[in-house]
Design an enzyme around this catalytic site. Structure first.
Site: not given
Ligand code: HXC
Length: 513
Positions: A169-170, A403-404
């Site tokens: 993501g971001g 040019g290079a």
């Molecule tokens: C809160 C999160 C989290 C998040 C993971 N966890 N991402 N908690 N916010 N963004 C937690 C899970 O709930 C889980 O908790 C633990 O972390 C481990 O995650 P798993 O999914 O079990 O691990 P894994 O299978 O290795 O997968 C990792 C992952 C997946 C691929 C990163 O967790 C995932 O897709 N997370 C969400 C990613 C996402 O969409 N993020 C937002 C992106 S947008 P428990 O309690 O079960 O252990 C963004 C915007 C930023 O970031 C903008 C800036 C401008």
């Protein structure tokens, strides 16, 4: 409360463990390290001082107030690497997936602010699921606070990002705005939208590794500058990279002790093939000139028609930008221009002198290049070199066409010393193409057009395919034997040590982005 105290005691016990390197033995070599192990491995033994260990998040939604973890998923602080102060943050995937909350962001911002105040590099070890989903806009704001600081620190202190797990993501935009991004092979990935969203929107099926793994970003997108086989190698690569760069933009890299004695390198005389169209590996020239085994290549697998990297010459850190005849004959194209420009600007920000090695037949022709904006992108390299005020030296080994020739650190755009080997060919274009254009009618009306073309090609080559015309105009300062190149460069970089250029007063230039 007891559990909180236990948690804290555990953290203090871990933090106070000495000597990272010894503790992380060989069995960790191919495994992911924990955030704390990474910090301890990277920093000098006993030098880490943690800041904000007791910080917890403030969210009460979704029962989050029952899940408080000291540190809130990121370890922050300072320490030394080979005696040099650095600031560091390491995201801890075991706490809410290393996700970024408001307080997690505040911790990172705090050390960024301090690093900027004291003029020390900042290193981010990224391993995070992105914005903490339970916090909504507060976590997005936290990211923006970091992005803003990345920009304020840009060109003032070096910023290094290692991606050692997810970065999605971001979140990718903070590493993207730092100076160098390293990725660990097979255990890290970076993308703006993940495979599921890609499938929904474009119907493409792609794995996380294919979409944004280390090999994708080192070969296809150029997002990552260095890939490392595992966590330990990545941390070692950070240390090596740091050894070439200074603490901040007011300092120069500390010179290493060096004893002269091998200035003449005869092997350099044997590199250029007799046939001007035969390729050779520019790495041989680089390694022939620099201090032994001092080349640290950046962006090694991306846009291989240009080579960029750091090296030392008589103990002094320099940046090298070099055409690579082995790939696309060394032509400049969109990607190589951007790669060269970005590296040039880093060196210029941080007072690292530049050596430009030239063997370039021109810009790569074709619709693909034109439609992808070779005009604007080629201009980036031209702009970056013209703008650079660090000591700049050019060596033309063979072709410098069209040019290079201008772009590759010519005298005209402000280079301090321009040397050429006797094998240099400096002309508007190659002799064959030139003869075809300027002797078109003569060739067409000849009894044997093919033979006439060859004759005219030889005539043009005899007239222009050497460095002496340019030297007579002063565009080349000296034609030198290859074996003397190292000796010349050592002297030239030494006398340029106090180079000082007054820049015109302006807010900033407008590089063609
Ligand atoms: C809160 C999160 C989290 C998040 C993971 N966890 N991402 N908690 N916010 N963004 C937690 C899970 O709930 C889980 O908790 C633990 O972390 C481990 O995650 P798993 O999914 O079990 O691990 P894994 O299978 O290795 O997968 C990792 C992952 C997946 C691929 C990163 O967790 C995932 O897709 N997370 C969400 C990613 C996402 O969409 N993020 C937002 C992106 S947008 P428990 O309690 O079960 O252990 C963004 C915007 C930023 O970031 C903008 C800036 C401008």
């Amino acid at each position: 409360m007891d559990s909180k105290i236990d948690n804290l005691n555990q953290k203090i016990a871990l933090a106070s463990l000495g000597g990272g390197q010894e503790r992380i033995d060989k069995q960790h070599k191919n495994k992911k390290l924990t955030a704390r192990e990474r910090v301890l491995y990277l920093l000098d033994e006993g030098s880490f001082e943690e800041i904000g260990m007791l910080v917890t998040h403030r969210t009460t939604d979704f029962g989050m107030d029952k899940e408080l973890y000291f540190g809130d998923g990121v370890i922050t602080g300072y320490g030394t690497i080979n005696g040099r102060l650095v600031y560091i943050f390491a995201q801890d995937f075991t706490v809410f997936g290393g996700s970024l909350s408001e307080t997690h962001a505040e911790k990172i911002c705090k050390i960024m602010d301090q690093a900027l105040k004291v003029g020390a590099p900042i290193i981010g070890l990224n391993d995070s699921g992105g914005a903490r989903i339970q916090e909504g806009v507060r976590s997005l704001g936290g990211y923006a606070d970091i992005f803003y600081r990345n920009v304020q620190a840009s060109g003032v202190i070096p910023q290094l990002s290692a991606i050692m797990g997810p970065c999605a993501g971001g979140a990718v935009y903070s590493p993207a705005m730092t100076d160098f991004t390293l990725m660990v092979e097979n255990s890290s990935y970076m993308f703006v939208t993940g495979p599921n969203v890609v499938k929904t929107v474009t119907n493409e099926t792609v794995t996380a590794e294919e979409l944004g793994g280390a090999s994708t970003h080192s070969t296809k997108s150029g997002v990552t500058h260095i890939t490392s086989a595992n966590d330990i190698q990545c941390l070692e690569d950070i240390k090596t990279l740091l050894s070439y760069i200074p603490q901040n933009n007011r300092e120069t890299t500390k010179k290493r002790a060096f004893t002269l004695g091998d200035e003449i390198r005869n092997a350099l005389d044997q590199i250029i093939p007799n046939n001007p169209n035969k390729p050779y590996d520019m790495h041989q020239v680089i390694n022939g000139i620099i201090d032994n085994e001092s080349f640290f290549e950046i962006h090694k697998d991306f846009a291989q028609n240009i080579i960029v990297g750091f090296a030392r010459i008589a103990g002094r850190s320099i940046g090298i930008v070099a055409n690579q005849p082995l790939n696309l004959a060394g032509c400049l194209d969109v990607n190589s221009s951007v790669k060269g420009a970005r590296f040039t600007r880093f060196c210029d920000c941080f007072n690292i002198p530049l050596l430009v090695l030239v063997d370039v037949p021109g810009f790569l022709p074709g619709t693909d290049q034109e439609w992808h904006g070779i005009i604007t992108n080629g201009a980036k390299l031209l702009y970056a070199l013209s703008e650079a005020t660090v000591p700049r030296i050019t060596v033309i080994t063979r072709k410098a066409y069209g040019g290079a020739y201008d772009v590759m650190n010519s005298k005209h755009i402000g280079a301090d010393f321009n040397f050429a080997w006797p094998t240099a060919e400096i002309a508007v274009m190659g002799a064959k193409g030139a003869a075809e254009i300027i002797f078109k009618n003569e060739i067409k009306s000849a009894a044997n057009p093919e033979a006439k073309w060859k004759e005219k090609e030889a005539e043009y080559a005899f007239k222009f395919a050497d460095p002496y015309r340019a030297a007579r105009r002063g565009f080349i300062d000296e034609v030198i034997y290859p074996k003397n190149t190292r000796r010349k460069l050592i002297k030239a970089f030494q006398i340029l040590e106090n180079k000082d250029v007054l820049k015109p007063n302006r807010k900033h230039g407008n590089i063609p982005l």
